[in-house]
Design a protein around this motif. Structure first.
Motif, PDB file in Angstrom:
ATOM      1  N   GLN A  53      23.201  44.989  46.763  1.00 55.35           N
ATOM      2  CA  GLN A  53      22.815  45.062  45.350  1.00 55.35           C
ATOM      3  C   GLN A  53      23.852  45.851  44.554  1.00 55.35           C
ATOM      4  O   GLN A  53      24.279  45.438  43.469  1.00 55.35           O
ATOM      5  CB  GLN A  53      21.434  45.712  45.233  1.00 55.35           C
ATOM      6  N   GLN A  54      24.284  46.996  45.127  1.00 50.98           N
ATOM      7  CA  GLN A  54      25.296  47.790  44.434  1.00 50.98           C
ATOM      8  C   GLN A  54      26.605  47.000  44.302  1.00 50.98           C
ATOM      9  O   GLN A  54      27.283  47.058  43.277  1.00 50.98           O
ATOM     10  CB  GLN A  54      25.538  49.095  45.197  1.00 50.98           C
ATOM     11  N   LEU A  55      26.939  46.251  45.342  1.00 48.96           N
ATOM     12  CA  LEU A  55      28.170  45.458  45.317  1.00 48.96           C
ATOM     13  C   LEU A  55      28.099  44.367  44.260  1.00 48.96           C
ATOM     14  O   LEU A  55      29.084  44.093  43.566  1.00 48.96           O
ATOM     15  CB  LEU A  55      28.415  44.840  46.704  1.00 48.96           C
ATOM     16  N   SER A  56      26.921  43.765  44.095  1.00 49.44           N
ATOM     17  CA  SER A  56      26.760  42.731  43.069  1.00 49.44           C
ATOM     18  C   SER A  56      26.951  43.329  41.681  1.00 49.44           C
ATOM     19  O   SER A  56      27.635  42.743  40.819  1.00 49.44           O
ATOM     20  CB  SER A  56      25.372  42.094  43.182  1.00 49.44           C
ATOM     21  N   ALA A  57      26.372  44.513  41.483  1.00 51.25           N
ATOM     22  CA  ALA A  57      26.530  45.166  40.176  1.00 51.25           C
ATOM     23  C   ALA A  57      27.993  45.511  39.929  1.00 51.25           C
ATOM     24  O   ALA A  57      28.533  45.291  38.827  1.00 51.25           O
ATOM     25  CB  ALA A  57      25.660  46.422  40.125  1.00 51.25           C
ATOM     26  N   LEU A  58      28.648  46.050  40.957  1.00 55.25           N
ATOM     27  CA  LEU A  58      30.066  46.388  40.807  1.00 55.25           C
ATOM     28  C   LEU A  58      30.911  45.144  40.568  1.00 55.25           C
ATOM     29  O   LEU A  58      31.872  45.169  39.789  1.00 55.25           O
ATOM     30  CB  LEU A  58      30.555  47.122  42.062  1.00 55.25           C
ATOM     31  N   ARG A  59      30.565  44.029  41.227  1.00 50.83           N
ATOM     32  CA  ARG A  59      31.325  42.799  41.039  1.00 50.83           C
ATOM     33  C   ARG A  59      31.186  42.282  39.612  1.00 50.83           C
ATOM     34  O   ARG A  59      32.174  41.849  38.998  1.00 50.83           O
ATOM     35  CB  ARG A  59      30.856  41.747  42.048  1.00 50.83           C
ATOM     36  N   ASP A  60      29.967  42.349  39.064  1.00 56.24           N
ATOM     37  CA  ASP A  60      29.775  41.898  37.677  1.00 56.24           C
ATOM     38  C   ASP A  60      30.573  42.773  36.716  1.00 56.24           C
ATOM     39  O   ASP A  60      31.246  42.270  35.792  1.00 56.24           O
ATOM     40  CB  ASP A  60      28.284  41.945  37.328  1.00 56.24           C
ATOM     41  N   SER A  61      30.525  44.088  36.942  1.00 56.13           N
ATOM     42  CA  SER A  61      31.269  44.995  36.070  1.00 56.13           C
ATOM     43  C   SER A  61      32.766  44.750  36.190  1.00 56.13           C
ATOM     44  O   SER A  61      33.501  44.744  35.194  1.00 56.13           O
ATOM     45  CB  SER A  61      30.932  46.440  36.449  1.00 56.13           C
ATOM     46  N   ALA A  62      33.231  44.522  37.436  1.00 53.98           N
ATOM     47  CA  ALA A  62      34.659  44.279  37.639  1.00 53.98           C
ATOM     48  C   ALA A  62      35.092  42.976  36.986  1.00 53.98           C
ATOM     49  O   ALA A  62      36.197  42.878  36.436  1.00 53.98           O
ATOM     50  CB  ALA A  62      34.960  44.244  39.136  1.00 53.98           C
ATOM     51  N   GLN A  63      34.234  41.956  37.028  1.00 55.48           N
ATOM     52  CA  GLN A  63      34.576  40.691  36.378  1.00 55.48           C
ATOM     53  C   GLN A  63      34.718  40.869  34.869  1.00 55.48           C
ATOM     54  O   GLN A  63      35.646  40.328  34.255  1.00 55.48           O
ATOM     55  CB  GLN A  63      33.512  39.640  36.696  1.00 55.48           C
ATOM     56  N   ARG A  64      33.804  41.655  34.278  1.00 59.31           N
ATOM     57  CA  ARG A  64      33.914  41.896  32.840  1.00 59.31           C
ATOM     58  C   ARG A  64      35.201  42.650  32.514  1.00 59.31           C
ATOM     59  O   ARG A  64      35.927  42.310  31.575  1.00 59.31           O
ATOM     60  CB  ARG A  64      32.683  42.682  32.354  1.00 59.31           C
TER      61      ARG A  64
END
Length: 336
Positions: free
Chosen positions: A199-210
């Protein structure tokens, strides 16, 4: 010596009977009963090659039968001496044949004895070999028994070790089961931790994509600016390079013109140097001629000087003579 043929009326059944018959015929004709003659007659008349041993044996049997009859005839009175002498000769031949037969039998018996001894030695060697083999087999059997005893002890030890291993395996199985249960609990805990990390990785991935999208847009703008600057700079560098190339081309043409002038001057200088070398060589030759002429003049001058000195000396001598002659004329006047 030819033997008389056997009577066709007498049935001959074997070689032994043939030997007896031919021996009797030889004796009746007063000839020597010889083994070779009997064998030759049997071979010629019947085509049979009789064995020498068989013929010799039958001849001895013949003499054993014919000997008493001949002795009886010799004891009769009125028998001529020639017949007795012939009989003695025949008897000697028979004795010699018997002795030869006994010698042959002795040799055969000796050969059989030697063969028997050799066979006995071989049998003894085989017996000794068998005894050695039996001893080796006995030792091997004892060794096998010792191995069997040792293997029995090893089997007992192995059985005890096997039982210990069974107990150890049970203990290991219990430990493995406990570790499996502990691992199951640990797996559940780790699975929950993995879900949380995902879950944390998904959040970090979304933030990194932005962040990457924003950074990409800014980089795109910078790239456009950089491309414009590079195009302007490229045009400027190209113009400078073109101007520099034209200037260098002009300088190269000027340098080539100067090189052509230098080559022309070098050619002229070479021609002048060649001409000067020719003049110098001509001057050297003229100088050599002048030196030679000078040497000749010097020689002539020396000759003239020598001639002049000679002339001067001659004149001086003549003058001295002239001066001395008047003085000599005045001397008498003074004396008078």
């Amino acid at each position: 010596m030819s033997l008389p043929s056997a009577s066709p009326h007498v049935p001959l059944k074997s070689t032994r009977e043939l030997v007896q018959a031919y021996a009797a015929q030889l004796l009746e004709h007063g000839e020597e009963v010889r083994q070779a003659a009997i064998r030759e007659a049997i071979l010629v008349e019947h085509g049979i090659s009789a064995s020498p041993n068989l013929v010799n044996d039958e001849v001895k049997k013949f003499w054993a039968k014919a000997g008493p009859a001949l002795s009886a005839r010799l004891r009769r009175p009125g028998i001529p001496d020639a017949v007795c002498q012939q009989f003695d000769a025949i008897w000697d031949v028979a004795l010699n044949a018997a002795a030869a037969g006994h010698e042959l039998e002795r040799q055969q018996l000796q050969a059989h004895t030697e063969a028997a001894l050799a066979t006995a030695e071989q049998a003894g060697a085989q017996a000794r070999a068998s005894a050695a083999q039996l001893e080796a087999q006995t030792e091997e059997l004892l060794s096998l028994r010792a191995d069997k005893s040792r293997m029995s002890e090893q089997m007992v030890a192995s059985e005890a070790e096997r039982q210990g291993l069974v107990r150890e395996r049970q203990e290991v199985a219990d430990k493995v089961e406990a570790q499996r249960l502990q691992a199951a609990h640990e797996h559940q805990r780790l699975q929950a931790l993995v879900d949380q990390l995902q879950q944390q990785l998904s959040a970090l991935r979304d933030s990194a994509q932005r962040d990457l999208l924003a950074l990409g847009e800014s980089h795109q703008a910078e790239l456009v600016k950089t491309q414009d600057f590079l195009m302007l700079e490229t045009a400027r560098v190209r113009d400078e390079h073109k101007a520099r190339t034209e200037r260098l081309s002009k300088e190269l043409e000027q340098q080539q013109a100067r090189n052509d002038q230098l080559r022309l001057l070098r050619a002229n200088a070479s021609d002048e140097a060649a001409e000067l070398r020719g003049r110098l060589q001509a001057t050297d030759r003229a100088l050599a001629q002048l030196e030679q002429h000078n040497a000749q003049l010097t020689a002539q001058q020396q000759a003239l000087q020598a001639a002049l000195l000679d002339s001067v000396k001659a004149a001086s001598v003549g003058q001295a003579k002239k001066t001395a002659e008047p003085g000599a004329g005045d001397t008498p006047d003074e004396e008078g």
